[in-house]
Design a protein around this motif. Sequence first.
Motif, PDB file in Angstrom:
ATOM      1  N   LEU A 188      43.535  36.401  40.310  1.00 19.97           N
ATOM      2  CA  LEU A 188      43.720  37.929  39.274  1.00 19.97           C
ATOM      3  C   LEU A 188      44.050  37.569  38.337  1.00 19.97           C
ATOM      4  O   LEU A 188      43.425  38.116  38.011  1.00 19.97           O
ATOM      5  N   PRO A 189      45.325  36.935  37.935  1.00 16.86           N
ATOM      6  CA  PRO A 189      45.775  37.340  36.663  1.00 16.86           C
ATOM      7  C   PRO A 189      44.335  36.915  35.569  1.00 16.86           C
ATOM      8  O   PRO A 189      43.882  37.541  34.056  1.00 16.86           O
ATOM      9  N   SER A 191      41.688  36.329  35.578  1.00 16.25           N
ATOM     10  CA  SER A 191      40.424  37.189  36.189  1.00 16.25           C
ATOM     11  C   SER A 191      39.981  39.195  35.322  1.00 16.25           C
ATOM     12  O   SER A 191      39.905  38.842  34.569  1.00 16.25           O
ATOM     13  N   GLN A 192      41.788  39.105  35.339  1.00 18.89           N
ATOM     14  CA  GLN A 192      42.064  40.415  35.217  1.00 18.89           C
ATOM     15  C   GLN A 192      42.068  39.962  33.574  1.00 18.89           C
ATOM     16  O   GLN A 192      41.399  41.088  32.880  1.00 18.89           O
ATOM     17  N   ARG A 196      38.648  42.014  30.951  1.00 19.54           N
ATOM     18  CA  ARG A 196      38.935  42.578  29.455  1.00 19.54           C
ATOM     19  C   ARG A 196      38.925  41.782  28.172  1.00 19.54           C
ATOM     20  O   ARG A 196      39.075  42.971  27.433  1.00 19.54           O
ATOM     21  N   TYR A 238      34.666  45.400  34.762  1.00 13.39           N
ATOM     22  CA  TYR A 238      35.549  45.299  34.122  1.00 13.39           C
ATOM     23  C   TYR A 238      36.514  45.457  35.591  1.00 13.39           C
ATOM     24  O   TYR A 238      37.378  44.609  36.261  1.00 13.39           O
ATOM     25  N   ASN A 242      39.057  43.156  37.436  1.00 17.11           N
ATOM     26  CA  ASN A 242      40.613  43.594  37.580  1.00 17.11           C
ATOM     27  C   ASN A 242      40.956  43.654  39.085  1.00 17.11           C
ATOM     28  O   ASN A 242      42.532  43.600  38.972  1.00 17.11           O
ATOM     29  N   PHE A 243      40.015  44.271  40.199  1.00 19.27           N
ATOM     30  CA  PHE A 243      40.467  45.037  40.846  1.00 19.27           C
ATOM     31  C   PHE A 243      40.295  44.060  42.647  1.00 19.27           C
ATOM     32  O   PHE A 243      40.665  44.237  43.330  1.00 19.27           O
ATOM     33  N   PRO A 537      47.998  41.007  32.115  1.00 17.60           N
ATOM     34  CA  PRO A 537      48.240  41.530  33.544  1.00 17.60           C
ATOM     35  C   PRO A 537      49.810  40.521  33.400  1.00 17.60           C
ATOM     36  O   PRO A 537      50.254  39.405  33.247  1.00 17.60           O
TER      37      PRO A 537
END
Length: 589
Positions: A188-189, A191-192, A196, A238, A242-243, A537
Amino acid sequence: MVWKQVVDPFTNIALSVLVASVPILFIFWALIIKKMKGYQASLIATGLAMIIATAVYGMPVKLALLSAAHGAVYGLFPICWLITTAVFLFNITVKSGQFEIIKQFMASITADRRLQALLIAFSFGSFLEGTAGFGAPVAITAAMLVGLGFNPLYASGICLIANTAPVAFGSIGIPITVASQVSGIPELPISQMVGRTLPILSVMLPFYLVTIIAGFRKAQEIMPAVLVSGISFAFLQYFSANFLGPALPDVIAGLGSIICLMIFLRFWKPKTIWRFANEPAATIVTDLNYTNGQLIRAWSPFIVLTIMVIAWGVQPIKDALNSAGMAQFEFPGLHNAIQGEDGTLLPKLFKLNYLSAAGTAILIAALIAIPLVGLTYSEGANVFGATLDQLKFPILTIAAVLGFAYILNDSGITLTLAEVLANTGFLFPFFAPVLGWLGVFITGSDTSANALFSKLQYATAQSIGVDPVVTVSANISGGVVGKMISPQSIAVAAAAGNLVGKESELFRFTVKHSFIMLFVICLIVLAQAYALKWLIPAYEMIGTKKATMLPNVSTGYTYLALLAVLLATLAVLILRTAKKKAQTPDFVN
């Protein structure tokens, strides 16, 4: 017996780096000069890495073999499992003939070449990258544009350039999955962080593409449509990165930008319809009128896919699936047998989450889709066999590359290279995307580049005090702009655009754009590392989270029951529509 990693085996960093670079330099030589097949180059490079790890770094032969085996097994599951099922679902759509409806529909939305390029090369290509990947998006979209009457060089070139935006999240996010596994940073981080960086490129790419095709003035004429395409894509990329994680940004952003642009074109039209001068005649019929039922049926595999992948990402569902079907074990003979430079023992665990794996979600989606698109399960089985045959060399290549990457990491070879890269000091984040760019240029795959260099990016960032998620993500983001000049990608695009024998022309068409975009990404990453730290993140490394109470899986089972009802209802509606409507499109009078 525990073996400790060595960073400078010759106690001379220059000589150590020279030797450590041999396996990587071999891959450059084998693919660029020798033009060796990917799986052959990977297997030989793995052998070279083993020799250096054992003879120079002193790694026991047993550990070197086990390390390669660990990487190869991870390459087979979950990576190749995911890729195989994704390509299987795509092939089902092609075999059933439903993909022809999708192609004709995409081509019939507008006659303006600039807008067709946005819809097909940019948005639809992104959607295909998210579901199939591995050359399929460029091959399909380039063939579609040539069929519409595009100049073959422009068709192939702009499809290669457009493919940069989605590559990081291709094949249901597998490049990020690999970067996570190799670096130890959760998915996840990463990907985030990628989510970004790349939206900045994505929002500019539509205008850039149209400018290449028609020039700056003609691009300005359709600026409203360009903004709708770019902004909708970038926002959805985005948001999902991020989610929702790395699995669906391409699918959601691609479909979302298609829908937004289609709706916008109902209310806005360019003043003039732009076409190429002396363009060839179109071979795709664009005056076909499909019913809503036919279109929903054609898109049904991807609708089911999207629902399944989103559901598999919901934590209660993951917990329920893992409680029913997951085996985790210490890799025999390798777990805690290697001591890192800092003195910690390296855990080597293998997680066989055969129910909660994304590949399983895609397989279920494909099995649901088989009757929806009009195939029998016997035909589906034949398609699956053909898919395995189609992917036999990519599977071998991925297993070999992951084995190679694991040996480099476990032996300390990547740490040796990181020691030198760290000497760039403050500027290393600027050069971090270049490493990913080189990796994708050589291997043709962001996945393979991340397997090779994610640990090196992590180690180097730590040594200079930069958050490693910045540089690991930079490897992915830089890699996407290397795709358009990769020899493998050039070959695929040339074949699709009837340019076989003219690959050098296609390379010259794309290479300058690759450098321009790489420079932009390098500046973005440098700013993220030092000036825009608030974009980074917060996260914990894999394996460092404290133990928590066992999850209550009853919620997950409830969600799975609701998912089954939703999918059954959707399937009934699609099949009922298919029976009522004619199977062939009506021509517009």
